[in-house]
Structures are given as C-alpha cells and as structure tokens.
Write an enzyme that holds these catalytic residues in place. Structure first.
Site, PDB file in Angstrom:
ATOM      1  N   ASP A   8      27.831 -26.865 -26.272  1.00  0.00           N
ATOM      2  CA  ASP A   8      27.889 -27.300 -24.882  1.00  0.00           C
ATOM      3  C   ASP A   8      26.901 -26.422 -24.111  1.00  0.00           C
ATOM      4  O   ASP A   8      26.448 -25.387 -24.617  1.00  0.00           O
ATOM      5  CB  ASP A   8      29.323 -27.144 -24.355  1.00  0.00           C
ATOM      6  CG  ASP A   8      29.446 -27.528 -22.892  1.00  0.00           C
ATOM      7  OD1 ASP A   8      28.958 -28.616 -22.536  1.00  0.00           O
ATOM      8  OD2 ASP A   8      30.017 -26.740 -22.112  1.00  0.00           O
ATOM      9  N   ASP A  10      26.710 -25.957 -19.997  1.00  0.00           N
ATOM     10  CA  ASP A  10      27.133 -25.297 -18.765  1.00  0.00           C
ATOM     11  C   ASP A  10      28.380 -24.449 -18.991  1.00  0.00           C
ATOM     12  O   ASP A  10      29.394 -24.925 -19.512  1.00  0.00           O
ATOM     13  CB  ASP A  10      27.396 -26.342 -17.680  1.00  0.00           C
ATOM     14  CG  ASP A  10      26.147 -27.155 -17.368  1.00  0.00           C
ATOM     15  OD1 ASP A  10      25.055 -26.566 -17.367  1.00  0.00           O
ATOM     16  OD2 ASP A  10      26.268 -28.377 -17.158  1.00  0.00           O
ATOM     17  N   ASP A 184      33.157 -24.154 -23.558  1.00  0.00           N
ATOM     18  CA  ASP A 184      34.023 -23.424 -22.634  1.00  0.00           C
ATOM     19  C   ASP A 184      35.164 -24.273 -22.090  1.00  0.00           C
ATOM     20  O   ASP A 184      36.078 -23.742 -21.458  1.00  0.00           O
ATOM     21  CB  ASP A 184      33.207 -22.945 -21.426  1.00  0.00           C
ATOM     22  CG  ASP A 184      32.821 -24.110 -20.523  1.00  0.00           C
ATOM     23  OD1 ASP A 184      33.364 -24.234 -19.408  1.00  0.00           O
ATOM     24  OD2 ASP A 184      32.002 -24.950 -20.946  1.00  0.00           O
TER      25      ASP A 184
END
Length: 224
Positions: A8, A10, A184
């Site tokens: 991922d 961001d 995250d």
C-alpha cells in the site's frame, strides 16, 4: 519460485496521504477554490478514515478537479508537488524495505486506492515499476476527462485488480512461493487475508487490533 511483494502507499510507504496532500497543494497554490475544496476534501478524508468512503464518488470528485487543467499544466503542477511535498516525506526505512524486495528478485508492486495520476511519479521515486491504482479516463489528447476508467482499487477491489494484473503478466497468484502485503489500513483486510505474509505496517488502531489477534507482524517505518 518467485516471490511477490505488494505495498500500500499512503501511511504505509509514505507518512502522508498523497491524495489528501495533493488537494492541500491545490488549495495552497490557488489552483482551486480554497474553502469549497477544503470542505469536500476534509469530508472525504474523514469518511476514508472511518471506512465509509464511497470510492467512486470520491475518485470522480478528485478526477473532476484534475479535468479542469490541460495535461501539460497538470504535469508541471505535479512536478512541483513531488518536490515540495512527496520527496521531503519519503523515509529511508521505507525505501530500504522496498529495495530489499527488489534486490531479492521479488515481483514488486504498489497497490493503492489513490489515482494513477497522483501516484505514478511516487511509485517511480521508490523504484517500483508496477503500479496498481485507480485509472483516470483520458481523452485522445491525454487530458483527463474527470471520470474513472474501470473499477476502484479499494478493499476487495485490490484483490480483483491484483489477480487481473498477475493474469496479464502470465504469473497467477498461486504460482508464487510466497506473497507479502504491507498495509496500514483495515480497509485492506481483503488483500491482507489472502497473502501468505500480511504485515501491518504503521497500522491504524483497528488494523493493529486485528493483526495482533491474528498473530501478524507489526512494522513501524516512520519512527526514526
């Protein structure tokens, strides 16, 4: 057998949300109406954090903003954005993690819900060739129309787009010796749940709780 490493973007590889910060950049440089854009951008960001975001609604809001500008002007704006916002945010530990997988000969990709216009130069900055991202529709001159081409790359959509990408490469998911996915966000549980090595990276509270219960490793990249 080759290994697969997915990231991922961001808050995983970057300590910022590149899409949100692009909006802040547009406001700061006077490219959009500050009050209205700020209101909508903050609203969508809060929905994303809460897991209630309608990805098509958000993407077409963001892409509609991009469609106001000729492509040459957009590209110049993005170069300024990279110099002022993204490059200063890149952390050595994140670069080193990606590079370890590249050096090992793994097939590496960034897979993000953020659109390709914003994220392609960021993937390049990390040295990653393969990017799975929301695809803006373009006209015959390369200008963005403000519409989304295809389906969003969010939640279960990341799983579907990953399989489609691997199919185009002729390397189906089950052909890999192992697969890592670093994220995250609890929004990425569908893909985290199908790889052999899910890694909760700078995890949100919700993902940290789930990862701990599942015995998944926790990784912090931004504590230097």
């Amino acid at each position: 057998m080759k290994k697969l490493a997915l990231f991922d973007l961001d808050h995983t590889l970057l300590p910022i949300d590149s899409d949100y910060e692009w909006g802040q950049f547009l406001v700061r440089t006077g490219a959009v109406d500050a009050a209205e854009y700020q209101r909508r951008n903050d609203q969508f960001f809060a929905q994303y954090q809460a897991g209630t975001l309608d990805p098509v609604e958000y993407l077409e809001f963001a892409l509609g903003t991009l469609a106001r500008f000729p492509r040459r002007e957009l590209d110049a704006m993005h170069r300024q954005y990279m110099a002022e916002v993204v490059h200063p945010a890149i952390r050595p530990k994140a670069v080193e993690l990606v590079q370890r997988h590249l050096d090992a000969g793994d097939l590496v990709a960034i897979i993000t819900a953020t659109n390709r216009f914003v994220t392609a130069p960021i993937a390049h900055a990390f040295g990653v060739e393969h990017l799975i991202a929301a695809q803006p529709e373009e006209d015959e001159h390369g200008n963005l129309t403000g519409k989304l081409a295809g389906t969003p790359t969010q939640g279960q959509g990341k799983v579907e787009h990953m399989h489609a990408w691997l199919g185009r490469l002729g390397t189906p998911f089950d052909s890999f010796a192992s697969s890592h996915f670093y994220s995250d966000s609890h929004n990425d549980l569908p893909l985290l749940s199908v790889v052999s090595h899910p890694v909760a990276t700078n995890p949100s509270d919700r993902l940290k709780q789930h990862a701990t219960a599942q015995g998944w490793p926790l990784l912090l990249l931004f504590n230097d």
